[in-house]
Write an enzyme that holds these catalytic residues in place. Structure first.
Site, PDB file in Angstrom:
ATOM      1  N   ASP A 118      -3.560   3.329   3.451  1.00 40.40           N
ATOM      2  CA  ASP A 118      -2.354   3.433   4.277  1.00 40.40           C
ATOM      3  C   ASP A 118      -2.556   2.674   5.588  1.00 40.40           C
ATOM      4  OD1 ASP A 118       0.180   4.299   5.059  1.00 40.40           O
ATOM      5  OD2 ASP A 118      -0.568   6.166   5.927  1.00 40.40           O
ATOM      6  N   HIS A 125       8.060   5.793   5.919  1.00 43.99           N
ATOM      7  CA  HIS A 125       6.926   6.395   6.619  1.00 43.99           C
ATOM      8  C   HIS A 125       7.444   7.448   7.597  1.00 43.99           C
ATOM      9  CE1 HIS A 125       3.468   3.534   5.708  1.00 43.99           C
ATOM     10  NE2 HIS A 125       4.476   3.108   4.966  1.00 43.99           N
ATOM     11  N   ALA A 175       1.976  12.991   6.161  1.00 44.64           N
ATOM     12  CA  ALA A 175       0.622  13.066   6.712  1.00 44.64           C
ATOM     13  C   ALA A 175       0.499  14.191   7.733  1.00 44.64           C
ATOM     14  CB  ALA A 175       0.229  11.731   7.338  1.00 44.64           C
TER      15      ALA A 175
END
Length: 279
Positions: free
Chosen positions: A81, A203, A227
């Site tokens: 990533d 994202h 995340a």
């Protein structure tokens, strides 16, 4: 089963849903994400931030991800990533990654194209596909949000680089939002139409309202990153366990509940993007 980026993206394209991409940091977050994928019968991506690949942590974490993916009965892609340079991308390939993100979004447009294409060409020899980024997706701490990705630039970027996936700036940021973001859904549709075969990536999925995520997937997002909320799921559970007077000091036993907390969070995201039952 360990698969490349194209394999999971093709599944998403065929089913009109998004692949959840979970950033993992240690064995326990890998275990939590894998348990969720198996329970939900979902194809997933496990991805690693570039700092782990640049530092020694990546050397130890990569075999854990590979072992989990190879043991899995659902498709799992091992992805880098936000790789900022060929150092991280090359090292990730050597460590067994089956998908690579080259993030040149802070570079001038022409330089971003040139660097991304170079990595795409290298990875093509190994049957590894690449995700690029156009329109820098910053952090929630930034005072201003960079300009959104335009369909015209996205079309040229995809055509000249040959990326399989394209991360776009349409209203999200990395981190925890002070107020819920509102995505530019029409822009997603326009970029999707302009870029054709490239799978669009969103994202900064942590903290985006569920309805906004559903709209984004319906508009053409095919990879959705999570995340920050994985970190909170893991750490909040650890802190809660530490407050208990009868807590265990055996680390393997202590970690069982944080693993379940990560699993439970991942399950909610798998369902949200429509990946459950798709493996």
């Amino acid at each position: 089963m360990l698969v490349n980026l194209k394999t999971v993206i093709d599944i998403a394209e065929k089913g009109n849903f998004a692949i959840p991409a979970f950033n993992v940091y240690n064995m326990e977050t890998v275990m939590g994400a894998l348990k969720a994928a198996e329970e939900m019968r979902a194809p997933v991506i496990m991805q690693v931030y570039p700092r782990l690949m640049k530092e020694e942590a990546g050397y130890f974490l990569a075999p854990v991800i590979k072992a989990a993916a190879e043991k899995a009965t659902v498709p799992v892609c091992f992805h880098l990533d936000h790789g900022p340079s060929e150092l991280e991308t090359t090292r990730s390939i050597r460590y067994g990654a089956t998908g690579i993100m080259l993030d040149g979004s802070t570079l001038p447009f022409e330089d971003n194209i040139a660097l991304t294409k170079r990595v795409v060409d290298t990875c093509s020899y190994l049957d590894i596909q690449v995700e690029g980024e156009l329109g820098h997706v910053g952090t929630t701490a930034d005072s201003d949000m960079d300009e959104f990705t335009t369909p015209e630039d996205a079309k040229r970027f995809v055509e000249e680089t040959g990326v399989t996936c394209l991360a776009v700036a349409v209203g999200t940021a990395h981190g925890r939002y002070k107020k819920p973001p509102k995505l530019d859904i029409e822009r997603i549709k326009e970029i999707r139409k302009a870029t054709g075969n490239a799978a669009l990536v969103l994202h900064g999925g942590s903290g985006v309202p569920d309805e906004e995520i559903k709209k984004a997937v319906a508009a053409g997002i095919r990879k959705m990153n999570f995340a920050t909320d994985i970190c909170y799921a893991f750490l909040d559970c650890c802190l809660e366990e530490l407050q208990k007077p009868d807590r265990t000091v055996a680390i393997d036993n202590f970690m069982k509940k944080p693993i379940e907390a990560v699993k439970d969070f991942c399950i909610t995201r798998i369902k949200l993007v429509g990946a459950d039952g798709r493996a």
